[in-house]
Design a protein around this motif. Structure first.
Motif, PDB file in Angstrom:
ATOM      1  N   PHE A 230      13.018  15.566  -6.263  1.00  0.00           N
ATOM      2  CA  PHE A 230      13.932  16.405  -7.033  1.00  0.00           C
ATOM      3  C   PHE A 230      13.801  16.139  -8.529  1.00  0.00           C
ATOM      4  O   PHE A 230      14.750  16.301  -9.283  1.00  0.00           O
ATOM      5  N   GLY A 231      12.585  15.745  -8.937  1.00  0.00           N
ATOM      6  CA  GLY A 231      12.340  15.492 -10.348  1.00  0.00           C
ATOM      7  C   GLY A 231      12.392  16.760 -11.177  1.00  0.00           C
ATOM      8  O   GLY A 231      12.737  16.729 -12.359  1.00  0.00           O
ATOM      9  N   ALA A 232      12.033  17.884 -10.568  1.00  0.00           N
ATOM     10  CA  ALA A 232      12.087  19.167 -11.267  1.00  0.00           C
ATOM     11  C   ALA A 232      13.076  20.069 -10.556  1.00  0.00           C
ATOM     12  O   ALA A 232      12.836  20.505  -9.432  1.00  0.00           O
ATOM     13  N   VAL A 233      14.214  20.318 -11.185  1.00  0.00           N
ATOM     14  CA  VAL A 233      15.206  21.246 -10.642  1.00  0.00           C
ATOM     15  C   VAL A 233      15.658  22.191 -11.747  1.00  0.00           C
ATOM     16  O   VAL A 233      15.653  21.833 -12.926  1.00  0.00           O
TER      17      VAL A 233
ATOM     18  N   GLN B 175       0.841  -1.196   0.000  1.00  0.00           N
ATOM     19  CA  GLN B 175       0.000   0.000   0.000  1.00  0.00           C
ATOM     20  C   GLN B 175       0.879   1.250   0.000  1.00  0.00           C
ATOM     21  O   GLN B 175       1.753   1.398   0.850  1.00  0.00           O
ATOM     22  N   PRO B 176       0.662   2.157  -0.946  1.00  0.00           N
ATOM     23  CA  PRO B 176       1.525   3.346  -1.024  1.00  0.00           C
ATOM     24  C   PRO B 176       1.309   4.292   0.153  1.00  0.00           C
ATOM     25  O   PRO B 176       0.205   4.387   0.696  1.00  0.00           O
ATOM     26  N   THR B 177       2.372   4.975   0.537  1.00  0.00           N
ATOM     27  CA  THR B 177       2.276   5.997   1.587  1.00  0.00           C
ATOM     28  C   THR B 177       1.965   7.359   0.988  1.00  0.00           C
ATOM     29  O   THR B 177       1.515   8.265   1.688  1.00  0.00           O
ATOM     30  N   ALA B 178       2.228   7.526  -0.284  1.00  0.00           N
ATOM     31  CA  ALA B 178       1.948   8.801  -0.965  1.00  0.00           C
ATOM     32  C   ALA B 178       1.796   8.531  -2.445  1.00  0.00           C
ATOM     33  O   ALA B 178       2.423   7.617  -2.991  1.00  0.00           O
ATOM     34  N   ALA B 179       0.949   9.317  -3.109  1.00  0.00           N
ATOM     35  CA  ALA B 179       0.766   9.202  -4.554  1.00  0.00           C
ATOM     36  C   ALA B 179       0.684  10.599  -5.137  1.00  0.00           C
ATOM     37  O   ALA B 179       0.042  11.471  -4.557  1.00  0.00           O
ATOM     38  N   ALA B 180       1.367  10.813  -6.245  1.00  0.00           N
ATOM     39  CA  ALA B 180       1.419  12.146  -6.817  1.00  0.00           C
ATOM     40  C   ALA B 180       1.151  12.090  -8.308  1.00  0.00           C
ATOM     41  O   ALA B 180       0.462  11.198  -8.798  1.00  0.00           O
ATOM     42  N   SER B 181       1.734  13.026  -9.056  1.00  0.00           N
ATOM     43  CA  SER B 181       1.333  13.220 -10.446  1.00  0.00           C
ATOM     44  C   SER B 181       1.842  12.142 -11.399  1.00  0.00           C
ATOM     45  O   SER B 181       1.132  11.750 -12.318  1.00  0.00           O
ATOM     46  N   ILE B 182       3.064  11.653 -11.224  1.00  0.00           N
ATOM     47  CA  ILE B 182       3.590  10.661 -12.164  1.00  0.00           C
ATOM     48  C   ILE B 182       4.046   9.388 -11.483  1.00  0.00           C
ATOM     49  O   ILE B 182       4.505   8.456 -12.140  1.00  0.00           O
TER      50      ILE B 182
ATOM     51  N   LEU C  38       4.754  23.559 -17.683  1.00  0.00           N
ATOM     52  CA  LEU C  38       4.713  22.191 -17.171  1.00  0.00           C
ATOM     53  C   LEU C  38       5.073  21.192 -18.275  1.00  0.00           C
ATOM     54  O   LEU C  38       5.804  20.229 -18.042  1.00  0.00           O
ATOM     55  N   ARG C  39       4.556  21.434 -19.479  1.00  0.00           N
ATOM     56  CA  ARG C  39       4.801  20.521 -20.598  1.00  0.00           C
ATOM     57  C   ARG C  39       6.291  20.458 -20.946  1.00  0.00           C
ATOM     58  O   ARG C  39       6.821  19.389 -21.255  1.00  0.00           O
ATOM     59  N   GLU C  40       6.948  21.599 -20.889  1.00  0.00           N
ATOM     60  CA  GLU C  40       8.358  21.657 -21.286  1.00  0.00           C
ATOM     61  C   GLU C  40       9.257  20.823 -20.380  1.00  0.00           C
ATOM     62  O   GLU C  40      10.347  20.428 -20.784  1.00  0.00           O
ATOM     63  N   HIS C  41       8.811  20.569 -19.158  1.00  0.00           N
ATOM     64  CA  HIS C  41       9.683  19.857 -18.215  1.00  0.00           C
ATOM     65  C   HIS C  41       9.223  18.425 -17.939  1.00  0.00           C
ATOM     66  O   HIS C  41       9.668  17.796 -16.985  1.00  0.00           O
ATOM     67  N   ILE C  42       8.359  17.919 -18.815  1.00  0.00           N
ATOM     68  CA  ILE C  42       7.896  16.535 -18.663  1.00  0.00           C
ATOM     69  C   ILE C  42       9.061  15.552 -18.700  1.00  0.00           C
ATOM     70  O   ILE C  42       9.206  14.686 -17.828  1.00  0.00           O
ATOM     71  N   ALA C  43       9.893  15.688 -19.725  1.00  0.00           N
ATOM     72  CA  ALA C  43      10.980  14.712 -19.927  1.00  0.00           C
ATOM     73  C   ALA C  43      11.882  14.631 -18.705  1.00  0.00           C
ATOM     74  O   ALA C  43      12.294  13.540 -18.293  1.00  0.00           O
ATOM     75  N   GLU C  44      12.184  15.779 -18.096  1.00  0.00           N
ATOM     76  CA  GLU C  44      13.064  15.785 -16.924  1.00  0.00           C
ATOM     77  C   GLU C  44      12.428  15.044 -15.757  1.00  0.00           C
ATOM     78  O   GLU C  44      13.088  14.272 -15.062  1.00  0.00           O
ATOM     79  N   GLU C  45      11.146  15.277 -15.528  1.00  0.00           N
ATOM     80  CA  GLU C  45      10.499  14.654 -14.382  1.00  0.00           C
ATOM     81  C   GLU C  45      10.291  13.156 -14.569  1.00  0.00           C
ATOM     82  O   GLU C  45      10.153  12.413 -13.603  1.00  0.00           O
ATOM     83  N   LEU C  46      10.264  12.692 -15.808  1.00  0.00           N
ATOM     84  CA  LEU C  46      10.124  11.262 -16.070  1.00  0.00           C
ATOM     85  C   LEU C  46      11.457  10.531 -15.982  1.00  0.00           C
ATOM     86  O   LEU C  46      11.488   9.301 -15.945  1.00  0.00           O
TER      87      LEU C  46
ATOM     88  N   TYR D 129      14.152   9.253 -14.011  1.00  0.00           N
ATOM     89  CA  TYR D 129      14.513   8.968 -12.618  1.00  0.00           C
ATOM     90  C   TYR D 129      16.027   8.949 -12.402  1.00  0.00           C
ATOM     91  O   TYR D 129      16.496   9.182 -11.289  1.00  0.00           O
ATOM     92  N   PHE D 130      16.803   8.674 -13.446  1.00  0.00           N
ATOM     93  CA  PHE D 130      18.264   8.750 -13.302  1.00  0.00           C
ATOM     94  C   PHE D 130      18.688  10.193 -13.054  1.00  0.00           C
ATOM     95  O   PHE D 130      19.542  10.481 -12.207  1.00  0.00           O
ATOM     96  N   ARG D 131      18.081  11.116 -13.793  1.00  0.00           N
ATOM     97  CA  ARG D 131      18.381  12.542 -13.627  1.00  0.00           C
ATOM     98  C   ARG D 131      17.939  13.021 -12.244  1.00  0.00           C
ATOM     99  O   ARG D 131      18.652  13.778 -11.567  1.00  0.00           O
ATOM    100  N   GLU D 132      16.780  12.554 -11.818  1.00  0.00           N
ATOM    101  CA  GLU D 132      16.303  12.921 -10.485  1.00  0.00           C
ATOM    102  C   GLU D 132      17.232  12.378  -9.407  1.00  0.00           C
ATOM    103  O   GLU D 132      17.546  13.068  -8.429  1.00  0.00           O
ATOM    104  N   ALA D 133      17.689  11.140  -9.589  1.00  0.00           N
ATOM    105  CA  ALA D 133      18.602  10.537  -8.611  1.00  0.00           C
ATOM    106  C   ALA D 133      19.894  11.344  -8.510  1.00  0.00           C
ATOM    107  O   ALA D 133      20.419  11.570  -7.409  1.00  0.00           O
ATOM    108  N   GLU D 134      20.423  11.782  -9.639  1.00  0.00           N
ATOM    109  CA  GLU D 134      21.648  12.585  -9.651  1.00  0.00           C
ATOM    110  C   GLU D 134      21.457  13.884  -8.871  1.00  0.00           C
ATOM    111  O   GLU D 134      22.299  14.278  -8.059  1.00  0.00           O
ATOM    112  N   ALA D 135      20.318  14.555  -9.122  1.00  0.00           N
ATOM    113  CA  ALA D 135      20.042  15.816  -8.438  1.00  0.00           C
ATOM    114  C   ALA D 135      19.860  15.601  -6.935  1.00  0.00           C
ATOM    115  O   ALA D 135      20.439  16.324  -6.108  1.00  0.00           O
TER     116      ALA D 135
END
Length: 444
Positions: free
Chosen positions: A300-303, A128-135, A192-200, A202-208
């Protein structure tokens, strides 16, 4: 629903219920007015029911619709009290929750990403998830070495759904105008549309996130959980307990609100200088107040990558604004591309537009409040073509900075924070302090 509705016709039909439902309620409202109800009461009923339906559908769709719902929930502080009261709870709960994926889908993603033996990575895994968000959604687990971890799982089909949602939502501008008059929905959706690729990614998010975790390790004010493992659709990080900022907004004592708001501002202003990045999704669901008084930061999906920190001209123009020299402010904004060469700007209208962002830096201590923001918003909701908001141009390099500051002001007004914000700007924003050795603006 085993994953995000992917077929365009399915999602389009879901979104299409929004304007149809609104039209029906508006017609019902007209009937009530003819029957003797006041226009004000009918308008409030229509807005309440519109909000309930809008955010129910946004939450169910996840994807871009959920993302937009989160973005809009930050701005509820700007709504007049007589409008916002009935549906504030409906609006703000989007910051923390969305309908979860079925367990079978969660297991399918983990198998695809981590292999058939994915369970060997964990001593235990909570379905069971503890949180659910947009993606994506987050599950609590215990890593094989005994550490408590957060496992972030991306919704299948999230990328395609995001793009499809934004295309549909762009057609519903008038509907959202009922909730937030004066909001430029096209600009919000475009950004929001312009930053879709970044938020999807997860390697980039992990680095940030790892970069932030390293910088703030042992910091007296902030804690960022470090990354343990990452894959295309799965991100495993250290677990972090704490009180969500949304709960402090709802029921926190004034001392808690003041402390949380000050740390919130300090984090946003110090990060570009310390990490070379700005956290670009500052809604309350991404922050926790820890038992030791620190501010914990998630997602940190969007930085915004600012390797040289905040642009110096940003601080200089804030200082000059506070000094009352609007002529130099206009010239500086022109040079930076905010005002196109053939556009003439009314300095008083420009001052009113910029005041919410700069006014708190003009005094030693400032109190944010919903009432203050409502008064500021009322001065810039003129929808005529000559409105200063429509005359300004936002250069690409400033888009995320502007989004973060606008959202940050909204969060601070929700908190009702009183603190010495000017001190943080002096310390962390280059060009704001009146330094005699500072290079003057090269205007002309």
């Amino acid at each position: 629903m085993s994953d995000l509705p992917r077929r365009a016709v399915t999602r389009s039909a879901k979104l299409a219920t929004l304007p149809l439902g609104f039209a029906g309620r508006a017609a019902l409202g007209l009937g009530k007015r003819l029957g003797g109800k006041s226009a004000e009461i009918v308008a409030q009923e229509v807005q309440q029911r519109t909000a309930e339906q809008v955010f129910k559908v946004l939450g169910e769709l996840k994807g871009g619709a959920m993302k937009l719902g989160q973005a809009l929930s930050i701005f509820e502080a700007a709504l007049p009290q007589e409008i916002v009261g009935p549906y504030r709870a409906t609006l703000t709960k989007l910051q923390d929750a969305a309908p979860p994926l079925p367990v079978s889908t969660v297991h399918k993603v983990l198998t695809e990403q981590l292999g058939d033996d994915w369970r060997e990575n964990f001593r235990s895994f909570d379905d069971q998830p503890t949180a659910a968000a947009s993606i994506g959604q987050v599950h609590k687990a215990v890593w094989h070495d005994g550490r408590e971890v957060a496992v972030k799982i991306q919704y299948p089909g999230a990328g395609k759904a995001l793009l499809g949602d934004f295309a549909q939502l762009a057609r519903l501008g008038k509907l959202f105008g009922v909730l937030l008059p004066g909001l430029d929905m096209k600009a919000v959706l475009s950004e929001l549309r312009e930053h879709i690729a970044e938020e999807l990614d997860y390697f980039r998010e992990a680095e940030a996130q790892h970069a932030f975790a390293l910088e703030f390790h042992g910091d007296p004010d902030f804690h960022v959980p470090d990354v343990i493992a990452a894959n295309e659709m799965v991100l495993v990080t250290e677990w972090m307990d704490g009180t969500p900022l949304s709960r402090i907004i709802a029921e926190g004592a004034q001392e808690e609100r003041d402390h949380a708001g000050l740390l919130f501002v300090r984090f946003l202003f110090c990060s570009p200088a310390r990490v070379g990045m700005l956290h670009a999704d500052p809604h309350p669901g991404n922050f926790r107040m820890l038992a030791n008084g620190k501010l914990g930061v998630l997602d940190f999906g969007a930085v915004n990558r600012l390797p040289d920190g905040y642009p110096r001209v940003f601080g200089q123009l804030m200082r000059i604004f506070n000094q009352g020299d609007m002529e130099t402010v206009v010239a500086g904004l022109r040079q930076e591309g905010f005002i196109r060469p053939d556009i003439e700007i009314d300095p008083d209208a420009l001052r009113a537009f910029l005041a919410p962002y700069v006014e708190p830096t003009a005094v030693e201590e400032f109190s944010f409040s919903r009432e203050w923001l409502q008064a500021q918003a009322a001065s810039v909701t003129d929808l005529r073509p000559g409105n200063v908001v429509r005359q300004l141009n936002l250069p690409a390099s400033y888009v995320l900075i502007h989004r973060v500051h606008a959202a940050g002001v909204g969060v601070l007004c929700q908190l009702g924070t009183t603190a010495r914000f000017r001190d943080e700007v002096i310390r962390w924003v280059p060009g704001f302090a009146d330094d005699p050795d500072d290079q003057p603006l090269a205007i002309g």
